[in-house]
Design a protein around this motif. Structure first.
Motif, PDB file in Angstrom:
ATOM      1  N   ASP A 810      57.067  84.256  72.705  1.00  0.00           N
ATOM      2  CA  ASP A 810      56.124  84.949  72.493  1.00  0.00           C
ATOM      3  C   ASP A 810      56.072  85.983  71.463  1.00  0.00           C
ATOM      4  OD1 ASP A 810      53.302  85.722  72.550  1.00  0.00           O
ATOM      5  OD2 ASP A 810      53.504  86.394  74.508  1.00  0.00           O
ATOM      6  N   CYS A 811      56.218  85.708  70.212  1.00  0.00           N
ATOM      7  CA  CYS A 811      56.440  86.707  69.196  1.00  0.00           C
ATOM      8  C   CYS A 811      55.314  87.371  68.812  1.00  0.00           C
ATOM      9  CB  CYS A 811      57.172  86.159  68.123  1.00  0.00           C
ATOM     10  SG  CYS A 811      57.697  87.305  66.671  1.00  0.00           S
ATOM     11  N   PRO A 812      54.850  88.516  68.968  1.00  0.00           N
ATOM     12  CA  PRO A 812      53.447  89.105  68.903  1.00  0.00           C
ATOM     13  C   PRO A 812      53.053  89.282  67.436  1.00  0.00           C
ATOM     14  CG  PRO A 812      54.526  90.513  70.530  1.00  0.00           C
ATOM     15  CD  PRO A 812      55.628  89.399  70.064  1.00  0.00           C
ATOM     16  N   VAL A 813      54.138  89.532  66.626  1.00  0.00           N
ATOM     17  CA  VAL A 813      53.859  89.610  65.172  1.00  0.00           C
ATOM     18  C   VAL A 813      53.362  88.361  64.556  1.00  0.00           C
ATOM     19  CG1 VAL A 813      54.970  90.473  63.044  1.00  0.00           C
ATOM     20  CG2 VAL A 813      55.409  91.747  65.100  1.00  0.00           C
ATOM     21  N   LEU A 814      54.255  87.405  64.677  1.00  0.00           N
ATOM     22  CA  LEU A 814      53.982  86.215  64.336  1.00  0.00           C
ATOM     23  C   LEU A 814      52.666  85.535  64.681  1.00  0.00           C
ATOM     24  CD1 LEU A 814      57.585  84.479  64.421  1.00  0.00           C
ATOM     25  CD2 LEU A 814      56.118  85.393  62.297  1.00  0.00           C
ATOM     26  N   ILE A 815      52.331  85.596  65.888  1.00  0.00           N
ATOM     27  CA  ILE A 815      51.096  85.070  66.367  1.00  0.00           C
ATOM     28  C   ILE A 815      49.838  85.802  66.029  1.00  0.00           C
ATOM     29  CG2 ILE A 815      49.838  84.798  68.622  1.00  0.00           C
ATOM     30  CD1 ILE A 815      52.079  82.967  68.530  1.00  0.00           C
ATOM     31  N   SER A 816      50.058  87.197  65.638  1.00  0.00           N
ATOM     32  CA  SER A 816      48.782  87.827  65.355  1.00  0.00           C
ATOM     33  C   SER A 816      48.849  87.473  63.849  1.00  0.00           C
ATOM     34  CB  SER A 816      49.164  89.350  65.343  1.00  0.00           C
ATOM     35  OG  SER A 816      48.190  90.140  64.724  1.00  0.00           O
ATOM     36  N   SER A 817      49.836  87.388  62.940  1.00  0.00           N
ATOM     37  CA  SER A 817      49.845  87.211  61.683  1.00  0.00           C
ATOM     38  C   SER A 817      49.122  85.650  61.504  1.00  0.00           C
ATOM     39  CB  SER A 817      51.022  87.281  61.052  1.00  0.00           C
ATOM     40  OG  SER A 817      51.600  88.399  61.175  1.00  0.00           O
ATOM     41  N   LEU A 818      49.438  84.825  62.493  1.00  0.00           N
ATOM     42  CA  LEU A 818      49.121  83.251  62.464  1.00  0.00           C
ATOM     43  C   LEU A 818      47.567  83.128  62.470  1.00  0.00           C
ATOM     44  CD1 LEU A 818      49.470  80.395  62.025  1.00  0.00           C
ATOM     45  CD2 LEU A 818      50.265  80.090  64.571  1.00  0.00           C
ATOM     46  N   GLN A 819      47.131  84.164  63.586  1.00  0.00           N
ATOM     47  CA  GLN A 819      45.655  83.970  63.808  1.00  0.00           C
ATOM     48  C   GLN A 819      44.874  84.612  62.718  1.00  0.00           C
ATOM     49  OE1 GLN A 819      45.551  86.314  67.503  1.00  0.00           O
ATOM     50  NE2 GLN A 819      45.522  84.292  68.712  1.00  0.00           N
ATOM     51  N   GLU A 820      45.299  85.807  62.088  1.00  0.00           N
ATOM     52  CA  GLU A 820      44.725  86.226  61.123  1.00  0.00           C
ATOM     53  C   GLU A 820      44.648  85.232  59.880  1.00  0.00           C
ATOM     54  OE1 GLU A 820      43.131  89.184  60.271  1.00  0.00           O
ATOM     55  OE2 GLU A 820      43.534  90.186  62.135  1.00  0.00           O
ATOM     56  N   THR A 821      45.699  84.553  59.379  1.00  0.00           N
ATOM     57  CA  THR A 821      45.738  83.636  58.532  1.00  0.00           C
ATOM     58  C   THR A 821      44.828  82.460  58.855  1.00  0.00           C
ATOM     59  OG1 THR A 821      47.884  84.018  58.139  1.00  0.00           O
ATOM     60  CG2 THR A 821      47.136  82.132  57.129  1.00  0.00           C
TER      61      THR A 821
END
Length: 861
Positions: A810-821
């Motif tokens: 669970d990498c918060p930075v990658l998950i958050s970036s993926l959702q924005e994208t």
């Protein structure tokens, strides 16, 4: 309002020896074709020699009456309404008159010449350019039946539609507003450096009995002149220099604006401080009204006017003696015989005078207005100038025997106009400068032209002051004599005394008498004292070697005030600075100045081309007592200030690279400047476009850096600001930026900024995902637009999906970036395209909201 000048454009006048009464005639290739009256069905041919002499070449018969004739460029006479065998060397030709479209050789005569007879409008109509298509009148091209005709290259272009109605005219009768002449005249111009002629502008003439309208047809279609005829006109013919109009009693000659229109079409920036041209809208002039008995028809060829005159039938009848009545048959025969040789007609060929002769007459005539009507004097000299300009623009100019004389007349006319605008009180006084420049006169020659015996009481108009101010403040390679330099001082002392420091510092004034200059400066200082006046007096004292006077003047103001004086008049700093060796007395005052004022003065000096960058470098190093290895902050301040004020494109990139190198050197060496910089990053961003606002993603990356790692913060932000701007050449800057390649977050921002400026968006995203993934989406939101928009789904989305899968945590930075994208991509792509991008091993619950959003958006659309 038509202005009348009694000038003489018409020269010799000869009678064409026609055997029968002319009805139609045309001229071309030094040959005159004359079609006889309707009953004769014949054409006489004459050779046109020098001074209008006509020699018969022969004649030929036509198969019917000739209604209209015109001469084509192919060297053939074209007739309408009759088939004409052309000298027995060609098949019969049937062609329309090419008056509207010369050079194409085709036109729709009926639609063009009889327009007012077929269209009924409630109001006057004028449609210009593309709007003229709204007239909805079809135009068809008629074949010339020539073997060289290529119909594929013919096209119709609507230029102008104008309809004339009785309610537009004060005369009130349809007959009085009937259009009698339409002419389309291309104006050909030969370039100054080539003998290839080309069309730069065309003129379109509509002529009614009492008024004529002249349109300019170029990049735009516009009405440029309106001609109010003094009598009812019968026909009008337009030439590149004149408009010729015949009335019932005279041949009239008006001025036109062909050369002015063509000059502006070729060069839209002709009205500058370097060159000028009289306006197209100048009031038209009647140059001459030559009396003739019964003018009926007119045409123009080269410098010839061919004019047909015929006395009225009533006049001829009154002159005949009454005769006894004879039989009807005999009366019929006599009537036919008289019609063939009707007395009272003549065909004249009139030479127009040479351009030089008419130009001289205009100039001489203008002198009668010099002291009473200055605007009329300028008007007539402008007409003379346009006359010569038109002759120079003519394609035959380079082969003309009068070439050199015309060029001299052109320069002379410019000098005369310069004299007018410098001597007269006119609103267009600024035109003295460009006209004097076009004349080729030096400043000394202009001053000698304006010299008069009553110098002491003479008043000087704004035009002269404007010309001298601009000329003396430029880098002219001309030194005025002592007498003329002193004369200039007197002129400015009387007309504009506050400009004396500028004038004294001019390179042209090196021979000025210092004592005379000080005398005038003292008189002005008593009324309007200023620091600049004091500095100028001090400079004159140094020039005379009077150090006592110099010290007195310099000590009368504080050092900060002196610095302000140098900023106001930077040429003084250049005069004091002898190369790089600064006089001891002057260096003392320089070192006492505030740094900001010294920088400002030197920037002004450089902008006035008084000092080069290398000289400025040495100048500041010497003042700061620094060695060659260390660049003083004062010099960097100078570079930054110069970037703000830079108007010299040739030094812009050099300045940007110099400050960039200095910032990089300090950042890499962790070397703080020895003094506080004069301008902050914010100051530079607000001052010029070379320093751009720092991008949000750059600020975000720098905010993640620890406080302990933030060395040289001002230099870092200035470097990033330059890279965020659009001025610096990134390719040239790459070697300079190389020392920062591994400099943590600073190095990352520099690398990504460079990659972005070079269009390498995918490479930039790779760098960010490796070193600062939290900034990737922020970067994409700012940079990935327009042509680079597809990088969102072709690069960023697959990369984020792959990295999230590989981490298996669970990498918060990658998950958050993926959702924005995903939110951005779902708004941009179609549903099936979006679905094809999603990974097959992904979690459905994660992607489902974005799929639903994409689907709902499609339904709403």
């Amino acid at each position: 309002m038509v202005q009348l000048y009694n000038l003489h454009p018409f020269g010799s006048q000869r009678v064409v020896p026609c055997k029968q009464e002319p009805a139609q005639f045309c001229c071309g290739h030094d040959v005159l074709f004359v079609a006889s009256a309707a009953a004769s069905c014949g054409v006489e041919v004459f050779a046109v020699r020098r001074e209008g002499r006509c020699e018969p070449l022969g004649s030929f018969a036509t198969l019917g009456p000739v209604l209209r004739m015109a001469y084509s460029r192919a060297g053939q006479c074209r007739a309408r309404g009759a088939e004409v065998p052309l000298g027995g060397c060609g098949r019969p030709l049937r062609a329309p008159c090419p008056e509207l479209l010369p050079g194409r050789g085709v036109s729709s005569e009926k639609s063009a010449l009889e327009l007012d007879e077929f269209v009924v409008c409630q109001k006057p109509v004028e449609l210009l350019g593309e709007e003229s298509k709204l007239c909805k009148i079809p135009i068809t091209l008629e074949s010339t039946e020539l073997s060289t005709e290529d119909k594929k290259h013919f096209q119709v272009q609507y230029l102008l539609f104008r309809h004339f109605t009785p309610d537009q005219s004060p005369f009130g009768f349809c007959e009085e507003t009937k259009l009698h002449s339409v002419q389309f005249l291309p104006v050909y111009q030969t370039g100054r450096c080539t003998c290839v002629s080309r069309t730069t502008e065309s003129l379109l003439l509509f002529s009614l009995p009492h008024v004529g309208y002249l349109y300019s047809v170029g990049k735009l279609v516009e009405l440029i002149s309106t001609y109010q005829y003094s009598e009812r006109s019968e026909q009008a013919v337009l030439t590149p220099q004149f408009l010729h109009v015949i009335t019932s009693e005279s041949l009239q000659c008006y001025t036109v604006r062909c050369s002015a229109a063509a000059a502006r079409d070729e060069d839209p920036y002709i009205d500058t401080t370097v060159k000028a041209c009289p306006p197209v809208t100048l009031d038209v002039c009647t140059l001459r009204m030559q009396l003739f008995i019964g003018p009926r028809a007119i045409c123009h060829y080269k410098n010839h006017i061919i004019l047909l005159t015929k006395a009225d039938t009533e006049d001829i009848t009154e002159r005949r003696k009454p005769s006894r009545r004879i039989s009807r048959k005999a009366d019929s025969n006599k009537s036919r015989t008289n019609s063939e040789s009707e007395p009272g007609w003549n065909l004249y060929i009139i030479n127009t005078v040479s351009t030089i002769q008419l130009y001289r007459e205009m100039v001489d005539y203008s002198r009668t207005y010099e002291n009473v009507r200055t605007e009329s004097c300028i008007h007539l000299l402008s007409e003379a100038h346009l006359l010569v300009r038109a002759a120079i623009m003519d394609p035959s100019f380079f082969k003309s025997d009068d070439k050199e004389e015309l060029l001299r007349a052109f320069r002379e006319s410019c000098a005369f106009l310069g004299d007018c605008y410098s001597r007269f009180d006119t609103k267009d006084y600024h035109l003295a400068l460009p006209y004097y420049r076009m004349s080729g006169l030096s400043v000394a020659e202009v001053l000698e032209r304006l010299a008069s015996e009553s110098d002491e009481i003479q008043t000087y108009e704004r035009g002269l002051i404007f010309y001298l101010t601009h000329s003396l403040n430029e880098e002219l390679n001309e030194e005025l004599s002592k007498e003329l330099a002193d004369k200039v001082l007197q002129i400015f002392y009387l007309a504009d005394p506050m400009q004396l420091p500028d004038i004294i510092c001019s390179p042209c004034m090196k021979n000025v008498c210092p004592l005379t200059a000080v005398k005038y400066l003292c008189k002005v200082e008593d009324i309007m004292p200023s620091v600049v006046l004091t500095l100028t007096k001090a400079f004159m004292a140094l020039k005379m070697g009077d150090l006592t006077m110099y010290e007195c003047e310099m000590n009368s103001h504080k050092e900060t005030m002196l610095a302000c004086g140098f900023i106001g008049q930077p040429k003084l700093l250049g005069e004091y600075r002898e190369g790089i060796v600064i006089p001891t007395e002057f260096a003392v005052h320089l070192k006492a100045m505030q740094p900001g004022l010294l920088v400002a003065a030197t920037v002004a000096l450089h902008e006035n081309s008084k000092i080069e960058l290398e000289e400025a470098d040495m100048f500041f190093k010497m003042l700061c007592n620094n060695g060659e290895d260390m660049v003083p902050q004062l010099l960097v301040d100078f570079w930054e200030a110069l970037l703000v004020a830079c108007s010299r494109e040739e030094v812009l990139q050099e300045l940007l690279l110099r400050v960039t190198y200095q910032y990089v050197w300090r950042i890499s060496k962790k070397q703080l400047p020895e003094t506080k910089p004069l301008k902050t990053t914010e100051d530079l961003i607000n001052s010029c476009d070379h320093f751009g606002s720092i991008f949000p993603w750059v600020t975000f990356i720098m905010s993640m850096e620890s406080l302990l790692d933030k060395d040289c913060p001002e230099d870092i932000s200035k470097l990033q600001s330059i890279l965020c701007g659009q001025s610096i050449d990134i390719t040239a800057a790459l070697p300079i930026l190389d020392p920062l390649a591994e400099a943590g977050h600073v190095g990352l921002t520099v690398r990504v900024l460079c990659s972005t400026r070079l269009g390498k968006y995918e490479e930039s995203i790779d760098q960010l995902l490796r070193q600062c993934p939290a900034a990737a989406v922020l970067y994409a939101q700012h940079e990935l637009k327009d042509d680079s928009r597809a990088v969102w789904w072709n690069k960023l989305l697959p990369e984020l999906c792959e990295r999230a899968r590989l981490t298996r945590s669970d990498c918060p930075v990658l998950i958050s970036s993926l959702q924005e994208t995903l939110s951005v991509v779902a708004m941009e792509l179609e549903l099936w395209d979006f679905l094809s991008l999603l990974p097959e091993d992904g979690t459905a619950a994660f992607f489902l909201p974005h799929l639903l959003h994409c689907s709902q958006r499609k339904q709403l659309m």
